[in-house]
Enzyme design. Structure first.
Site, PDB file in Angstrom:
ATOM      1  N   SER A 143      36.346  41.130  90.702  1.00  0.00           N
ATOM      2  CA  SER A 143      35.465  40.320  91.558  1.00  0.00           C
ATOM      3  C   SER A 143      36.029  38.915  91.647  1.00  0.00           C
ATOM      4  CB  SER A 143      34.071  40.254  90.924  1.00  0.00           C
ATOM      5  OG  SER A 143      33.242  39.328  91.610  1.00  0.00           O
ATOM      6  N   TYR A 156      27.802  38.779  84.149  1.00  0.00           N
ATOM      7  CA  TYR A 156      28.523  39.558  85.167  1.00  0.00           C
ATOM      8  C   TYR A 156      29.974  39.069  85.262  1.00  0.00           C
ATOM      9  CZ  TYR A 156      29.875  41.470  89.722  1.00  0.00           C
ATOM     10  OH  TYR A 156      30.539  42.117  90.735  1.00  0.00           O
TER      11      TYR A 156
END
Ligand code: NDP
Length: 245
Positions: A143, A156
């Protein structure tokens, strides 16, 4: 033996929606056989139907990446049926964002289980086969969160920093025939934000996710990495909306 050129056998995890589904469709359109895994079997069956209708080759498998022996069994079955596995796209992920002071320990554990241990289970499953052949390609879906840590994204992003590091570690430890790619998407249209239960994080994401690119844009980056000749290892691709800041 170097990696196969031409038609590859590819396993995509988390293929029942979003980036995983788009990646499966893209790789099938490129002529590869895609094995699509996730927990929502009916979504996978629909995907296989779409791929087949478009003239591609796909099959669905039940896969929960948090189940190490189950992941290994899926990979072993693919190798038994097709004689090899050329590419694992380790894409499954969840993103229940929240601030650390919200103390959502169960959601932290869920992210670590899927985003970190799920990736490691995939590596544990494919590496014996890749090592035996001296060839194989791991594509990790990290990501933009592997490069930045917005508020509510501490855990995250931590899982995505980990995915980046684990993938780089595999590259360093592997012979040249084993290739690794980390894809770092920015905001992309998918169901990912649906896993956010924290009201503050949900609110913050509305503005952050206002500019999104289609999942097919990320799939194109996977396709680019996969199609390179065996001596070319595309290690990282960051793909984000031009308007994302
Ligand atoms: P989606 O929520 O649309 O897709 C997530 C996929 O992961 C689903 O297919 C889901 O399938 C699967 N999944 C979740 N838990 C498990 C599990 N335990 N075992 C197997 N599969 C599982 O989101 P995206 O397509 O956006 O997410 C794909 C990846 O891209 C993730 O790793 C995410 O972190 C990453 N990413 C996404 C960005 C975005 O903006 N969309 C940005 C940066 C990275 P099922 O529930 O059927 O098992």
């Amino acid at each position: 033996m170097n990696g196969h050129t031409g038609r590859k056998i590819v396993l995509v995890t988390g293929a029942s929606s979003g980036i995983g589904a788009a990646t499966a469709e893209r790789l099938a359109a490129d002529g590869h056989h895609v094995v699509v895994g996730a927990r929502r079997r009916e979504r996978l069956d629909e995907l296989v139907g779409r791929v087949s209708a478009a003239g591609g080759s796909a099959q669905a498998v039940d896969l929960d990446v948090t189940d190490s022996s189950g992941h290994r069994a899926v990979v072993d079955a693919v190798v038994a049926e097709h004689g090899r596995l050329d590419v694992l796209v380790a894409n499954a992920g969840v993103m229940p964002l929240s601030r650390l002071d919200a103390g959502r320990v169960e959601e932290w554990r869920w992210m670590v289980d899927v985003n970190v241990l799920g990736l490691l289970h995939g590596i544990a499953a494919v590496l014996p086969h890749f090592t035996c052949r001296g060839a194989g390609h791991l594509v990790t879906m990290a990501s933009i969160g592997a490069h930045e840590v917005p508020a509510t994204s501490a855990v995250y992003s931590g899982t995505k920093f980990a995915a980046w590091a684990i993938t780089e570690g595999l590259r360093v430890e592997s012979p040249a025939g084993i290739r690794v790619t980390t894809i770092c998407p920015g905001v992309t249209t998918s169901e990912l934000a649906d896993s956010i239960t924290d009201p503050l994080a949900r609110e913050a994401m509305v503005a952050y996710r206002a500019n999104a690119i289609p999942a097919s844009s990320i799939a194109a980056a996977v396709g680019f990495a996969v199609e390179q000749p065996a001596e070319v290892d595309v290690n990282e691709v960051i793909v984000r909306p031009a308007a994302q800041r």
